[in-house]
Write an enzyme that holds these catalytic residues in place. Structure first.
Site, mmCIF file in Angstrom:
data_model
loop_
_atom_site.group_PDB
_atom_site.id
_atom_site.type_symbol
_atom_site.label_atom_id
_atom_site.label_comp_id
_atom_site.label_asym_id
_atom_site.label_seq_id
_atom_site.Cartn_x
_atom_site.Cartn_y
_atom_site.Cartn_z
ATOM 1 N N ARG A 195 0.804 -1.322 0.014
ATOM 2 C CA ARG A 195 0.242 -0.127 -0.081
ATOM 3 C C ARG A 195 0.848 1.139 -0.055
ATOM 4 N NH1 ARG A 195 -2.742 -3.501 -1.213
ATOM 5 N NH2 ARG A 195 -4.973 -4.339 -0.427
ATOM 6 N N LEU A 196 2.028 1.012 -0.281
ATOM 7 C CA LEU A 196 2.853 2.304 -0.539
ATOM 8 C C LEU A 196 3.011 2.857 -2.083
ATOM 9 C CD1 LEU A 196 6.032 1.185 1.629
ATOM 10 C CD2 LEU A 196 3.975 2.632 2.363
#
Length: 216
Positions: A195-196
């Site tokens: 989720r970066l």
């Protein structure tokens, strides 16, 4: 709910197809959009020109729907609709709007915000004449966003206009045409692991585009 049913909270996947680096993007967001849009076409993304259009009228109630991008250049992003529709009413009261492209297959989104203006009568007519005959008739027949009793009413209106234009050219309805969203903000979102995600933004400052990065 059955024991084996999937819980919405458990729906997730990793994004790992690509990355987005501010040192590699184009200086101009329209050039960057053209790159990504062409890649979506080359990847056979279904309805690559579909975009969510978000508007908000004087009542401050946001409204969103999917429309189709029909042209773009450095003047802005173009779409067409009935000028008596809900979205048109919103844009009359508040000519600011947002667009969202989501290309799932490429794990990408593009967000665009800006001011909206109507196209000229000449631009509307030129595009209208490029549409298929059935789409031209539908533009005349549909009182977009207005209540109708049932689908039979709509079909009857289509047949009535088909007869009306059987032996005459079909001009663009005066209540139908295009809008151009003139961007002042772009965000290019590339899905990444854990989720970066990469989020590269362009913001208009005077006559220049300033590039930055947002945290995911």
């Amino acid at each position: 709910m059955e024991k084996d049913d999937i819980h919405i909270a458990d729906l997730r996947r990793e994004y790992s197809r690509a990355k987005l680096d501010e040192r590699e993007v184009a200086d101009n967001p329209f050039v960057q959009f053209q790159r990504w849009f062409q890649q979506a076409l080359d990847s056979h993304v279904l309805d690559a020109n579909a975009m969510v259009l978000a508007t908000c009228g004087s009542d401050a109630q946001p409204s969103a729907r999917v429309v189709l991008l029909k042209a773009f250049d450095e003047r802005g992003m173009v779409f067409y609709t009935n000028y008596e529709s809900h979205k048109a009413k919103d844009l009359t009261e508040n000519p600011l709007a947002a667009l969202l492209f989501y290309w799932k297959e490429l794990e990408r989104q593009v967000r665009i915000e800006g001011r909206v203006e109507k196209l000229t009568t000449q631009e509307n007519e030129a595009y209208f004449q490029s549409r298929p005959l059935e789409s031209q008739i539908s533009a005349w027949a549909s009182p977009q966003s207005q209540p109708i009793e049932d689908r039979a009413v709509l079909k009857a209106r289509v047949e009535a206009y088909r007869r009306q234009f059987e032996h005459t050219p079909i001009n663009c309805p005066p209540f139908w045409g295009g809008y151009r969203l003139i961007p002042h903000y772009f965000e290019f979102w590339q899905g990444r692991e854990q989720r970066l995600h990469d989020r590269i933004i362009y913001q208009k400052s005077a006559d220049k585009w300033v590039i930055g990065r947002l945290a995911p």
